[in-house]
Design a protein around this motif. Structure first.
Motif, PDB file in Angstrom:
ATOM      1  N   VAL A 133      14.759 -12.342 -11.650  1.00 46.97           N
ATOM      2  CA  VAL A 133      16.219 -12.262 -11.660  1.00 46.97           C
ATOM      3  C   VAL A 133      16.790 -13.157 -12.752  1.00 46.97           C
ATOM      4  CG1 VAL A 133      18.290 -12.828 -10.330  1.00 46.97           C
ATOM      5  CG2 VAL A 133      16.424 -11.524  -9.282  1.00 46.97           C
ATOM      6  N   ALA A 134      16.217 -14.353 -12.908  1.00 47.81           N
ATOM      7  CA  ALA A 134      16.703 -15.252 -13.956  1.00 47.81           C
ATOM      8  C   ALA A 134      16.511 -14.609 -15.332  1.00 47.81           C
ATOM      9  CB  ALA A 134      15.969 -16.589 -13.876  1.00 47.81           C
ATOM     10  N   ALA A 135      15.340 -14.030 -15.537  1.00 47.20           N
ATOM     11  CA  ALA A 135      15.074 -13.364 -16.816  1.00 47.20           C
ATOM     12  C   ALA A 135      15.941 -12.126 -16.973  1.00 47.20           C
ATOM     13  CB  ALA A 135      13.597 -12.990 -16.903  1.00 47.20           C
ATOM     14  N   GLY A 136      16.097 -11.396 -15.890  1.00 46.32           N
ATOM     15  CA  GLY A 136      16.912 -10.186 -15.927  1.00 46.32           C
ATOM     16  C   GLY A 136      18.350 -10.483 -16.295  1.00 46.32           C
ATOM     17  N   GLY A 147      27.365  -2.940 -24.836  1.00 51.01           N
ATOM     18  CA  GLY A 147      28.184  -1.986 -24.093  1.00 51.01           C
ATOM     19  C   GLY A 147      27.503  -1.310 -22.927  1.00 51.01           C
ATOM     20  N   ILE A 148      26.388  -1.889 -22.474  1.00 53.24           N
ATOM     21  CA  ILE A 148      25.639  -1.294 -21.365  1.00 53.24           C
ATOM     22  C   ILE A 148      25.833  -2.145 -20.118  1.00 53.24           C
ATOM     23  CG2 ILE A 148      23.347  -0.644 -20.534  1.00 53.24           C
ATOM     24  CD1 ILE A 148      22.518  -0.382 -23.513  1.00 53.24           C
ATOM     25  N   ALA A 149      26.188  -1.510 -19.010  1.00 48.84           N
ATOM     26  CA  ALA A 149      26.390  -2.221 -17.750  1.00 48.84           C
ATOM     27  C   ALA A 149      25.460  -1.667 -16.687  1.00 48.84           C
ATOM     28  CB  ALA A 149      27.842  -2.073 -17.291  1.00 48.84           C
ATOM     29  N   VAL A 150      24.956  -2.547 -15.819  1.00 47.49           N
ATOM     30  CA  VAL A 150      24.058  -2.157 -14.737  1.00 47.49           C
ATOM     31  C   VAL A 150      24.663  -2.626 -13.420  1.00 47.49           C
ATOM     32  CG1 VAL A 150      21.780  -2.537 -13.708  1.00 47.49           C
ATOM     33  CG2 VAL A 150      22.005  -2.281 -16.200  1.00 47.49           C
ATOM     34  N   ALA A 151      24.714  -1.743 -12.443  1.00 51.83           N
ATOM     35  CA  ALA A 151      25.252  -2.121 -11.136  1.00 51.83           C
ATOM     36  C   ALA A 151      24.444  -1.458 -10.035  1.00 51.83           C
ATOM     37  CB  ALA A 151      26.717  -1.717 -11.017  1.00 51.83           C
ATOM     38  N   ALA A 206       8.884   3.905 -17.078  1.00 51.06           N
ATOM     39  CA  ALA A 206       9.065   2.459 -17.111  1.00 51.06           C
ATOM     40  C   ALA A 206       9.936   1.994 -15.945  1.00 51.06           C
ATOM     41  CB  ALA A 206       9.683   2.031 -18.446  1.00 51.06           C
ATOM     42  N   ILE A 207      10.992   2.746 -15.667  1.00 56.48           N
ATOM     43  CA  ILE A 207      11.863   2.382 -14.542  1.00 56.48           C
ATOM     44  C   ILE A 207      11.103   2.495 -13.229  1.00 56.48           C
ATOM     45  CG2 ILE A 207      13.913   3.103 -13.250  1.00 56.48           C
ATOM     46  CD1 ILE A 207      15.137   3.961 -15.977  1.00 56.48           C
ATOM     47  N   ALA A 208      10.338   3.556 -13.081  1.00 53.13           N
ATOM     48  CA  ALA A 208       9.591   3.736 -11.833  1.00 53.13           C
ATOM     49  C   ALA A 208       8.611   2.597 -11.621  1.00 53.13           C
ATOM     50  CB  ALA A 208       8.854   5.080 -11.855  1.00 53.13           C
ATOM     51  N   GLY A 209       7.906   2.212 -12.680  1.00 51.07           N
ATOM     52  CA  GLY A 209       6.962   1.100 -12.560  1.00 51.07           C
ATOM     53  C   GLY A 209       7.683  -0.197 -12.245  1.00 51.07           C
ATOM     54  N   ALA A 210       8.835  -0.386 -12.864  1.00 48.52           N
ATOM     55  CA  ALA A 210       9.585  -1.629 -12.672  1.00 48.52           C
ATOM     56  C   ALA A 210      10.111  -1.743 -11.247  1.00 48.52           C
ATOM     57  CB  ALA A 210      10.744  -1.691 -13.664  1.00 48.52           C
ATOM     58  N   LEU A 211      10.619  -0.660 -10.722  1.00 45.62           N
ATOM     59  CA  LEU A 211      11.207  -0.723  -9.378  1.00 45.62           C
ATOM     60  C   LEU A 211      10.130  -0.694  -8.302  1.00 45.62           C
ATOM     61  CD1 LEU A 211      14.337   1.590  -9.825  1.00 45.62           C
ATOM     62  CD2 LEU A 211      14.209  -0.909  -9.980  1.00 45.62           C
ATOM     63  N   PRO A 307      20.225  -7.267  -6.469  1.00 47.02           N
ATOM     64  CA  PRO A 307      20.182  -7.958  -7.766  1.00 47.02           C
ATOM     65  C   PRO A 307      18.806  -7.918  -8.416  1.00 47.02           C
ATOM     66  CG  PRO A 307      20.407  -9.524  -5.957  1.00 47.02           C
ATOM     67  CD  PRO A 307      20.597  -8.162  -5.368  1.00 47.02           C
ATOM     68  N   VAL A 308      17.771  -7.837  -7.618  1.00 44.69           N
ATOM     69  CA  VAL A 308      16.423  -7.739  -8.190  1.00 44.69           C
ATOM     70  C   VAL A 308      16.260  -6.398  -8.906  1.00 44.69           C
ATOM     71  CG1 VAL A 308      13.952  -7.872  -7.710  1.00 44.69           C
ATOM     72  CG2 VAL A 308      15.560  -9.194  -6.312  1.00 44.69           C
ATOM     73  N   ALA A 309      16.740  -5.347  -8.281  1.00 47.05           N
ATOM     74  CA  ALA A 309      16.659  -4.023  -8.913  1.00 47.05           C
ATOM     75  C   ALA A 309      17.515  -3.980 -10.179  1.00 47.05           C
ATOM     76  CB  ALA A 309      17.101  -2.944  -7.922  1.00 47.05           C
ATOM     77  N   GLU A 310      18.680  -4.601 -10.134  1.00 45.85           N
ATOM     78  CA  GLU A 310      19.511  -4.678 -11.345  1.00 45.85           C
ATOM     79  C   GLU A 310      18.761  -5.419 -12.458  1.00 45.85           C
ATOM     80  OE1 GLU A 310      23.832  -4.943  -8.987  1.00 45.85           O
ATOM     81  OE2 GLU A 310      23.088  -6.645 -10.152  1.00 45.85           O
ATOM     82  N   ALA A 311      18.127  -6.522 -12.078  1.00 44.04           N
ATOM     83  CA  ALA A 311      17.384  -7.307 -13.066  1.00 44.04           C
ATOM     84  C   ALA A 311      16.268  -6.480 -13.682  1.00 44.04           C
ATOM     85  CB  ALA A 311      16.817  -8.571 -12.413  1.00 44.04           C
ATOM     86  N   MET A 312      15.520  -5.776 -12.839  1.00 37.95           N
ATOM     87  CA  MET A 312      14.390  -4.998 -13.367  1.00 37.95           C
ATOM     88  C   MET A 312      14.880  -3.858 -14.262  1.00 37.95           C
ATOM     89  SD  MET A 312      11.787  -6.702 -12.397  1.00 37.95           S
ATOM     90  CE  MET A 312      10.598  -5.613 -13.182  1.00 37.95           C
ATOM     91  N   LEU A 313      15.948  -3.185 -13.856  1.00 32.40           N
ATOM     92  CA  LEU A 313      16.477  -2.128 -14.718  1.00 32.40           C
ATOM     93  C   LEU A 313      16.980  -2.731 -16.032  1.00 32.40           C
ATOM     94  CD1 LEU A 313      17.114   0.817 -15.200  1.00 32.40           C
ATOM     95  CD2 LEU A 313      19.261   0.536 -13.940  1.00 32.40           C
ATOM     96  N   GLY A 314      17.582  -3.903 -15.937  1.00 35.33           N
ATOM     97  CA  GLY A 314      18.031  -4.589 -17.149  1.00 35.33           C
ATOM     98  C   GLY A 314      16.875  -4.907 -18.080  1.00 35.33           C
ATOM     99  N   LEU A 315      15.764  -5.367 -17.521  1.00 35.92           N
ATOM    100  CA  LEU A 315      14.598  -5.689 -18.347  1.00 35.92           C
ATOM    101  C   LEU A 315      14.056  -4.441 -19.031  1.00 35.92           C
ATOM    102  CD1 LEU A 315      12.726  -8.262 -16.057  1.00 35.92           C
ATOM    103  CD2 LEU A 315      14.059  -8.733 -18.129  1.00 35.92           C
TER     104      LEU A 315
END
Lengths: 329, 329, 329, 329
Positions: A133-136, A147-151, A206-211, A307-315
């Motif tokens: 989460v900190a890295a994300g 201009g990219i937002a994740v929620a 990549a998203i599937a692996g991350a989540l 927030p963890v999922a947001e972080a991973m998608l952000g990464l």
């Protein structure tokens, strides 16, 4: 194994009851304004004891930046992030030293490593997500400048939607010493078309692996996901219209590459395996025992996973964005 | 981007209508007996025109081993695999040079690369899986020598189970010029406990990335998958019994590490996007046009995806097995 | 292990007497004009039998592009390159099946893999460089479009400089059935300042790894190299002057990052280990035997190493250039 | 970029005058006995002010293990290592904020990142090696348990051998406000035959990259190195004798794979670029200025490079050993 990403790379470390948890972010571009205040809010959202869906608890989880930032901006060098563990009562876990909790990684860590830090789950604890989460948060900062937002949000709990109903489901399970599962959704908007690399670096892969790599997640879907399996092609294809599409069943990805439409992903989150009800298990000697997992545990992990999922998608997106930049912008 | 795996590594290449498709397998242990005959059967299963669920067509897809095998055994050096494309009638695709098929990667490839091989989908064609399947066959051979077997099947088509009913669904859709989706399951048995690397190399994360990276897959789940989101913890945890567990809701993975139980994964496969029915789209100039995708296309891609999913699960497990071996077992 | 690079990635395959050798280039940007004619000249330069310093021999080594190029430009997908081996007389090598040639990898391959293709050195043959050179030619093409040129030359043979003198040294050694070593230099001009990534991806570290990874190379130096060990700081530092430096003792790299000055690297090339003179060795059973390595072998490998060193420097720089582009310049 | 290794992986972080420096070691096998006391001695050897060849200075550089060790043994999870920077007088460096020191990375960091931490060299400081050395100490511990030992030494200073003569060279240069270069050798004994992976992961290529990646190193050679360029094959080949070879000109590596003989590598270390003598350079505005670099600087960096070179060789060998283990020996 503890490093994620190709260009925007994160290495995490730390156990639930060790001295500290954290992450090193390598490959963040230089000259990004960054301070602890950019990171702490996302960490605060993953803490226990915040929001209506989770139980109250007191932990500070203050992040410190140890490197990579000079006079308020990133320098292009590795950004080390650390959260010190407060004095936890590790003795609470003495009873778990030689017994394997069902639904937890206790037995598989023992099989893999032949040794494990049993205190609070060690590395397999939910506290491991502090580093992510900190890295994300840094990834999300970088994305926001483009201009990219994740929620993210909780879609359903125990099959029920709506916040009051979901709260009631959690409360009811908790009252019985049980837990419940749920579904979490993350959406990224403002993603340009063209991110993602066929064939093994597809954006959806990549998203599937991350989540799926988040503890407790047992399923991942993109766009309309599993629903497409029961459709005709004529009702599943998004028509392409001048200026965009009227629908987004594909969830913003075609052929592993972003279309420019919002990216939509959902995770199935299993019920917290730690429950107060009696369960059958074995001890380290292989003998059958009954276990009731005491202590305070979230009766539903889905809200804290947001927030963890947001972080991973952000990464994933920060990495894909830099890879995209490498090829010809 | 076109390389998969950490120790058992596969790099694929090739387009639908280019001279050839194939793969290079790097990191296969030495002294594994191997010949084209070990690879061809899996390739034959992915070919069009085999089995009751797919339509007949004639392509040979003969694999040749170009390196890495000497006197019938692997030498530890890279194994190059090539399948020459037969003379395809590329002119069939002239009409698609400047128009984007809905549900396909045409528009995203154009956005990403600014150029694309439009013939038969180019790199985004289903023929791209030839390289994966050829490489996966070697992984499956390696696994079989260690007592691990992988098998896939079509679970449902358009929400319907049972082979006759599924065939009927496909036939009905095809008769209308339409297509249907389905669900494919792959199961690995004989997997030892301890495979998988927390936290970003979790076995379930690797499987999710591998399967979501197959074209047309929009969802992946492990074990009971999305069903767990509507459960209580008391009904979802697999009890641990001496000598194993009576249930396998976790699908053989806990905390990202194999438990020793069968590994079970399912993919949601979207309906083939190529349909004869009219669809709205745009051409390369952004003008609205109507398109009907002619030619022979599988009305349901799920059956042909089975060997591809087996191959990808094989690649994940072979890689995890070698990684596990590296750490002292 | 057989893949090189982070963004501009090359995987090579093939043995001296197997069906084919080649490479897959993954990560080449799209829309680069490319044809076999861009690759063949560098391959021709590495062939035996060209130039005054090497012995005549007849092999065609014609490269074919199997994928990744469409209508004369790269598509961003993997570029597979293949050179078929002509019918070699493998029986020439029967005598070497069970004996280890001194100075060759025969004994170490046997130790590592427990099996080896003894024909012509198998994977450890100089023919392995065909894949590198073919891939390197694409890197050099990419670099040339960015104003970067790479050129190599033989600096000295057996400690002697000047082409006539070097030819004489080789001829004298060959006449006695012996071989000689030499030094090869490669220089890149037009390299912008800022390439290279501290701390483990330093440009000089990458170059050193790339050049030392060429068979027969036993030393690598950048700029003034080993000479700096006997200097004072006051005579070794390049002064920095407005508009550049008057000297380039650093060889174009400071702190692992390019300065904008020419990049200069040199390799020490050992004498060809295959010599007609008698040598002591052992056979596979460990028994002492005497060996004379027959057949036609270059009495000095340095001249043929020039295009290989150019290719490797090209691969390093193409990769560094794309990495640099990823970070916003 | 700041991560080294494939299986035994190290990520370092930290700047000279930031809050802390350190490393995360990922992929260390479980159940290795480990404590700070295993790491501190190598760190102490790299500190300034120890040994006859370096100048006295006072810094503690105490390492703390933040994760990955439980009850005295490694757990297989990431080992985070941190050394806090003591309160350094950063204001000493104010004069260097806008001027580029010759021979340093100041100008290249500015070109690459457009921003830099000028205090003490920031990330390009010699203090960056703290992370490498701390991580390397763990690698060396792992190797020692497998019977492999690594030892380094200063071979020569300014072309002179012998400790008294070398000390005199350094003292003479220091007395004039100048510096000198030298040569450092590292030797690994007990290395089994078979380590190293052709063709791009050759053991000598990995060593060359590892050593050239140490600041101030301008050349690397294996075995007899550059000397082989002036030899005949008949005098350079090591004969292979039953039970080993009588010579080790190859430095323990043939074809990129270890032979079982000691591995010998040497580095050319340039004179410390920071000298008190006046030098010509430019400021950030590109104007010519004269600079004298004040403060205490080692007049010769070679002695302090010895433990760094040992650490890097240790990291290469630990990684190669685990890779070797992965393939079934």
């Amino acid at each position: 194994m503890n490093t994620f990403g190709r260009l925007f790379r994160v290495t995490t470390f730390g156990e639930s009851h060790g001295p500290a948890l954290g992450a090193v972010v390598d490959g963040c571009p230089a000259r990004i304004p960054l301070a602890e205040a950019d990171i702490q809010p996302l960490l605060d959202r993953r803490r226990p004891g915040t929001g209506p869906l989770v139980s109250p608890r007191a932990e500070a989880d203050r992040v410190a930046i140890l490197s990579g930032v000079f006079e308020g901006v990133t320098t292009g060098t590795p950004i080390a992030l650390v959260v010190m563990n407060e004095q936890a009562r590790s003795s609470d876990y003495d009873a778990l030293r030689d017994v394997y909790r069902p639904g937890h990684a206790d037995i598989t860590y023992a099989a893999k490593y032949g040794v494990r830090d049993h205190r609070g789950g060690g590395r397999s604890s939910g506290r491991e997500t502090i580093g992510r989460v900190a890295a994300g948060a840094i990834a999300l900062k970088l994305l926001s400048l483009r201009g990219i937002a994740v929620a993210g949000r909780v879609v359903s709990i125990h099959g029920v939607e709506g916040e009051a109903a979901m709260v009631a489901e959690i409360a009811a399970a908790a009252a019985r010493g049980d837990s419940v599962g749920g579904i979490v959704e993350v959406v990224a908007t403002g993603v340009p078309a063209g991110l993602g690399d066929p064939v093994f670096g597809k954006l959806d892969a990549a998203i599937a692996g991350a989540l799926m790599g988040i503890g407790a997640v047992k399923g991942v879907e993109i766009g309309d996901g599993f629903a497409v399996a029961a459709r005709f092609g004529s009702e599943n294809n998004d028509p392409i219209l001048p200026g965009g599409s009227g629908s987004n069943r594909a969830g913003g990805i075609l052929g592993g590459i972003s279309t420019g439409a919002p990216i939509v992903a959902r995770c199935a989150v299993k019920p917290t395996p730690s429950i107060a009800l009696p369960q059958r298990t074995v001890d380290a000697a292989g003998e059958a025992v009954e276990i009731r997992v005491g202590g305070r545990h979230d009766p539903c992990i889905a809200p804290r996973l947001v927030p963890v999922a947001e972080a991973m998608l952000g990464l994933v997106l920060a990495d894909a964005l830099l890879l995209h930049d490498a090829y010809g912008r």
